[in-house]
Design a protein around this motif. Structure first.
Motif, PDB file in Angstrom:
ATOM      1  N   GLY A 108       1.022  -1.307   1.267  1.00  0.00           N
ATOM      2  CA  GLY A 108       1.136  -1.738  -0.129  1.00  0.00           C
ATOM      3  C   GLY A 108       2.386  -1.162  -0.768  1.00  0.00           C
ATOM      4  N   HIS A 109       2.633  -1.575  -2.008  1.00  0.00           N
ATOM      5  CA  HIS A 109       3.888  -1.164  -2.664  1.00  0.00           C
ATOM      6  C   HIS A 109       3.702   0.032  -3.554  1.00  0.00           C
ATOM      7  N   CYS A 110       2.494   0.576  -3.558  1.00  0.00           N
ATOM      8  CA  CYS A 110       2.229   1.647  -4.522  1.00  0.00           C
ATOM      9  C   CYS A 110       1.943   2.965  -3.817  1.00  0.00           C
ATOM     10  N   LEU A 111       0.837   3.015  -3.071  1.00  0.00           N
ATOM     11  CA  LEU A 111       0.465   4.279  -2.440  1.00  0.00           C
ATOM     12  C   LEU A 111       1.507   4.761  -1.444  1.00  0.00           C
ATOM     13  N   TYR A 137      -2.176  -5.460   4.418  1.00  0.00           N
ATOM     14  CA  TYR A 137      -2.245  -4.004   4.224  1.00  0.00           C
ATOM     15  C   TYR A 137      -3.631  -3.543   3.778  1.00  0.00           C
ATOM     16  N   LYS A 138      -4.429  -4.482   3.254  1.00  0.00           N
ATOM     17  CA  LYS A 138      -5.856  -4.173   3.027  1.00  0.00           C
ATOM     18  C   LYS A 138      -6.646  -5.475   3.109  1.00  0.00           C
ATOM     19  N   GLY A 139      -7.969  -5.379   2.972  1.00  0.00           N
ATOM     20  CA  GLY A 139      -8.802  -6.546   3.215  1.00  0.00           C
ATOM     21  C   GLY A 139      -8.784  -7.580   2.099  1.00  0.00           C
ATOM     22  N   GLY A 169      -3.337   3.404   8.697  1.00  0.00           N
ATOM     23  CA  GLY A 169      -2.173   3.811   7.915  1.00  0.00           C
ATOM     24  C   GLY A 169      -2.319   3.266   6.508  1.00  0.00           C
ATOM     25  N   VAL A 170      -1.382   3.641   5.655  1.00  0.00           N
ATOM     26  CA  VAL A 170      -1.454   3.233   4.251  1.00  0.00           C
ATOM     27  C   VAL A 170      -0.327   2.265   3.948  1.00  0.00           C
TER      28      VAL A 170
END
Ligand code: SAJ
Length: 427
Positions: free
Chosen positions: A256-259, A313-315, A253-254
């Motif tokens: 973060g606060h942007c995408l 949310y990401k590495g 899933g995606v």
């Protein structure tokens, strides 16, 4: 160029921006509603983590070039860098942008430049910000200048990217764009491009929407491949050999606060037209459930122990907010799996469940579910997995692990359709 800059909002964007302005010789007043933040900064300390920022703030405070305050002050340039949260219904909450704009009204004077850096839905500068200034008796674009200059920096590299990245400056009219662009030209090495406010608003949102839609395409490919017996990751690698193709990567899933947020700002303003953008959001939001369904297949529908590796949310970051991994945890908890968690970047106070060491997490597990591509996961201790796990199985939703041992069953988006076959082989 010299003068006074007043920056409203001292978060991840406002604080580094203030420090950079102060460093090149401006007098900077940083405004924040939090007394704790204001006090911390005036002591020369910082309240956020960012490479190089602590040292820079200490220096500009010591030189007397940067001061934090609860209230704005008279200045030549005002920069608004407050958050734009999204509401439950995915519309933009402009309350902070509106109150920040109102808060500077008593301090604005003729010829001042007012810049909105916060990410905002298209037309916000024209339809929301300009009317507030005009109702207060100014003529935005004539006696004061108004522009939108979106930020595009990546946490961890903010001080570098603030200076090196290109900037888009969208004015409410031409002269506003020029005045605001000149402000950034004092420290930006990249291009500073002048355009209209709505073009600047839309380009910022489309950068992240482009990525979100492309990730949705990759996630859809992963689902199609699962159904048709295709190796999705091989397809991506091969298709990307074409010089004009750049398929993105599927994942859990995606976040973060942007995408995961910006595309909704477009959908909100043009719901009938933004069909693909809205559907891409739906596809990406469906990935946590897809991962949970596939995990159930791996575990043959038994509620066994699952070791979760990676929560961010990401590495290689410590941010768990808006992380799809957290959604997966909730779904698995609802289904009453026995769960353990290991993430080398996350601190206990960030999460509502107990974190373990790698060894504790994998002990007696029947599947290791990898949800973030941290560099530490690239080479996992396979001896330990074979020793500690009840069933040495890895489901890697980030395609980030090199598995050497033939005794470990390894799934990623390349071989999900083979779950049944591989499980049977195990028996
Ligand atoms: N992801 C995938 N597959 C991919 C690429 C990413 O599933 O192929 C996932 C990531 O795992 C993560 C999410 O997408 O959950 C977002 O990660 P990201 O690295 O793409 O973006 P952010 O949100 O950390 O930062 C983005 C950046 N925008 C672009 O690259 C267009 C950054 O430059 C912006 O400054 C930032 O948004 C922002 O503030 O707008």
């Amino acid at each position: 160029m010299s003068g006074t800059v007043c920056v409203v909002g001292l978060g991840y964007i406002g604080l580094p921006t203030s420090a950079v302005f102060a460093n090149i010789g401006f007098d900077v007043i940083g405004v924040d509603v939090s007394r704790r933040i204001v006090d911390t900064l005036n002591n020369g300390d910082i309240h956020i983590e960012e490479d190089g920022l602590g040292e820079l703030v200490k220096e500009v405070v010591k030189k007397g070039r940067f001061k934090a305050s609860l209230k704005p002050q008279k200045a030549d340039i005002f920069i608004i860098a407050v958050p734009t949260p999204h509401r439950e219904d995915n519309t933009a909450n402009l309350d902070y942008v509106v109150s920040a704009t109102k808060s500077i009204l008593p301090y604005i004077k003729q010829d001042d430049v007012i810049i909105i850096e916060s990410t905002i839905p298209p037309r916000t500068v024209d339809d929301v910000v300009a009317p507030i200034l005009n109702e207060a008796g100014f003529k935005a674009g004539e006696d004061i200048y108004l522009a939108h200059c979106p930020e595009r920096v990546l946490p961890g590299r903010i001080l570098i990217e603030l200076v090196e990245n290109n900037r888009i400056v969208g004015g409410i009219n031409k002269v506003s764009a020029k005045k605001a662009a000149d402000v950034y030209r004092t420290f930006v090495n990249g291009q500073v491009i002048e355009t209209t406010a709505v073009t600047a608003e839309m380009s910022k949102l489309m950068e992240n929407t482009y990525r979100d839609v492309n990730i949705a395409l990759a996630n859809e490919l992963a689902k199609i491949s699962d159904k048709l017996g295709v190796n999705a990751l091989d397809v991506i690698e091969l298709a990307n050999l074409h010089p004009r193709v750049n398929l993105h990567l599927p994942g859990p899933g995606v976040g973060g606060h942007c995408l995961a947020v910006d595309p909704y700002f477009i959908v909100e303003k043009a719901p009938e037209q933004a069909v693909l953008i809205a559907e891409a959001r739906n596809i990406n939001n469906s990935m946590p459930q897809f991962v949970v369904d596939k995990l159930a297949e791996v575990l043959e529908n038994k509620k066994s122990k699952v070791a979760i590796l990676g929560l961010t949310y990401k590495g290689n970051i410590d941010d768990v907010r808006e992380s799809p991994a957290m959604n997966i945890v909730r779904l698995l908890q609802d289904e009453e799996y026995e769960l353990s968690f290991y993430d080398p970047y996350v601190r206990q106070e960030q999460v509502f469940f107990p974190l373990s060491t790698f060894e504790e997490a994998i002990k007696d597990s029947e599947c290791i579910l990898v949800l973030a591509d941290h560099k530490q996961f690239k080479e996992l201790d396979e001896e330990k997995i074979l020793d500690y796990a009840k069933r040495p199985t890895i489901f890697d939703t980030r395609n980030c692990i090199n598995v050497k041992s033939k005794e470990i069953i390894y799934y990623n988006f390349n071989n999900l359709y083979e779950i049944k076959k591989l499980q049977d082989a195990l028996i």
